[in-house]
Design an enzyme around this catalytic site. Structure first.
Site, PDB file in Angstrom:
ATOM      1  N   GLY A  84       0.802  -1.215   0.000  1.00 19.44           N
ATOM      2  CA  GLY A  84       0.000   0.000   0.000  1.00 19.44           C
ATOM      3  C   GLY A  84       0.835   1.265   0.000  1.00 19.44           C
ATOM      4  CB  THR A  86       0.946   3.405  -4.779  1.00 19.91           C
ATOM      5  OG1 THR A  86       1.936   2.454  -5.168  1.00 19.91           O
ATOM      6  CG2 THR A  86       0.725   4.393  -5.896  1.00 19.91           C
ATOM      7  CG  HIS A 147      10.170  -0.543  -0.378  1.00 11.05           C
ATOM      8  ND1 HIS A 147       8.891  -0.324   0.084  1.00 11.05           N
ATOM      9  CD2 HIS A 147      10.082  -0.502  -1.735  1.00 11.05           C
ATOM     10  CE1 HIS A 147       8.077  -0.150  -0.944  1.00 11.05           C
ATOM     11  NE2 HIS A 147       8.772  -0.245  -2.053  1.00 11.05           N
ATOM     12  NE  ARG A 169      -2.574  -5.665   0.460  1.00  9.82           N
ATOM     13  CZ  ARG A 169      -2.682  -5.634  -0.856  1.00  9.82           C
ATOM     14  NH1 ARG A 169      -1.605  -5.462  -1.595  1.00  9.82           N
ATOM     15  NH2 ARG A 169      -3.847  -5.772  -1.442  1.00  9.82           N
ATOM     16  CE1 TYR A 236      -3.783  -1.445   0.179  1.00  7.59           C
ATOM     17  CE2 TYR A 236      -5.312  -3.237   0.689  1.00  7.59           C
ATOM     18  CZ  TYR A 236      -4.814  -2.302  -0.204  1.00  7.59           C
ATOM     19  OH  TYR A 236      -5.340  -2.229  -1.482  1.00  7.59           O
TER      20      TYR A 236
END
Ligand code: A3P
Length: 339
Positions: A84, A86, A147, A169, A236
């Site tokens: 998630g 973006t 990341h 997520r 998420y």
């Protein structure tokens, strides 16, 4: 600080901004690390802090570690890929810049730029091309993304106490999203797609970008527990259930909550709508745009697949799903974390 970082001469750290050989130094360091094939057939190197990444992003993360100078007002988005990123980038950018760019304005920047252009990754973009970027002129609050696991964040991010927004997520949905994304890279390189079961095997062995997944999530979860005012932790699935609540939390976290007038004007709902999967996916900047990353140029459409919770059930066998759940329960046991 990692041992490889400790061995890097302190004096050279100071010279880093003018030292083009820094990339060569870290490139040869990464080349010497153990590596194995990852999902998209690329070599994944094992950082000495225990996580994996392809070559250039790992080099970029090491350069960022020694070169990036954080400010207390900076906000860093952190995620495992395909969790998630973006979406949270879009929500954060739209929330932070809501005064100069109201979400319902016809000329909102998202009409021209994708979220990955608005908030750039340290390791895939800013420090990825053998350049030391000059980030000093950027106005506050500067927004960045990464990341890399918590242990390998640029050291001044931790020392300065700037804010971090983490999104995790369900590992099964993360895996399906990663599998599909990796197969797009394989298709680009003329390779056969990887079966989902092979992808799951590789994932369960911890060999995924910036993984093992569980270590990544736990690192930021523990940081959130230790410093809740510095590290925000979103899921998420909860963002999907109540995106407006998360937009309000973002605004409070950055110290600029929505005022009564903004609430009455529907500013929160406008941001939710602007950043929704359906709206973003239809924008020209997404449909026709591309993002230059250290691993190649990626069509912005590749960051939008289905955007739903639970799609794993359409792909994973019950046995594989149960295997992942068992690993997750064991890893997260006693952490207070459940996904
Ligand atoms: P799926 O592959 O399950 O559809 P990342 O941004 O970290 O690469 O994650 C990509 C995942 O987030 C993809 O999931 C993508 O569809 C989903 N996604 C992208 N934009 C989104 C949005 N605005 N709202 C919800 N999900 C979004």
């Amino acid at each position: 600080m990692s041992s490889s970082m400790q061995s890097f001469p302190l004096q050279a750290e100071k010279q880093a901004e003018t030292n083009p050989e820094l990339y060569q130094y870290f490139a040869s360091l990464v080349s010497s690390l153990p590596s194995s094939k990852g999902l998209s057939n690329n070599q994944l190197y094992r950082h000495d802090q225990g996580w994996h990444s392809s070559f250039m992003p790992m080099v970029g993360s090491m350069v960022a570690d020694v070169c990036f100078t954080a400010r207390p007002s900076d906000i860093v988005v952190a995620t495992v890929p395909k969790s998630g990123t973006t979406w949270i980038k879009a929500l954060l950018y739209a929330t932070v810049h809501r005064s100069e760019h109201p979400a319902d304005a016809a000329d909102h920047p998202f009409n021209s730029f994708g979220p990955h252009e608005c908030i750039k990754f340290f390791e895939y973009q800013l420090y990825a091309h053998n350049k030391i970027p000059d980030l000093n002129k950027l106005p506050d609050p500067r927004l960045f993304a990464t990341h890399v696991p918590f242990v390998s964040l640029p050291r001044t991010v931790i020392a300065t106490g700037c804010k971090i927004v983490y999104v995790c997520r369900d590992p099964k949905d993360h895996l399906i999203s990663q599998w599909d994304f990796a197969n797009k890279f394989r298709a680009r390189d003329g390779l056969e797609p990887l079966s989902v079961e092979t992808a799951a095997e590789i994932f369960c062995n911890g060999l995924s970008p910036f993984g093992p997944y569980w270590d990544h999530v736990l690192g930021y979860w523990r940081a959130h527990l230790a410093r809740p005012k510095q590290v925000l932790f979103f899921r998420y699935e909860e963002m999907q259930r109540d995106p407006a609540a998360h937009v309000r939390r973002l605004a409070e976290f950055m110290g600029h909550p929505f005022g009564v007038g903004e609430e009455e004007d529907g500013a929160v709902e406008a941001i939710v709508k602007l950043c929704s999967f359906e709206h973003m996916n239809g924008l020209e900047a997404i449909k026709g745009g591309k993002t230059e990353l250290a691993v190649g140029t990626v069509a912005n459409t590749a960051f939008f697949r289905r955007g739903v919770v639970g799609d794993w059930a359409n792909h994973l066998s019950p046995e594989t799903a149960a295997r992942i759940d068992t690993i997750t329960e064991a890893k997260f046991k006693d952490s207070g974390l459940s996904v």
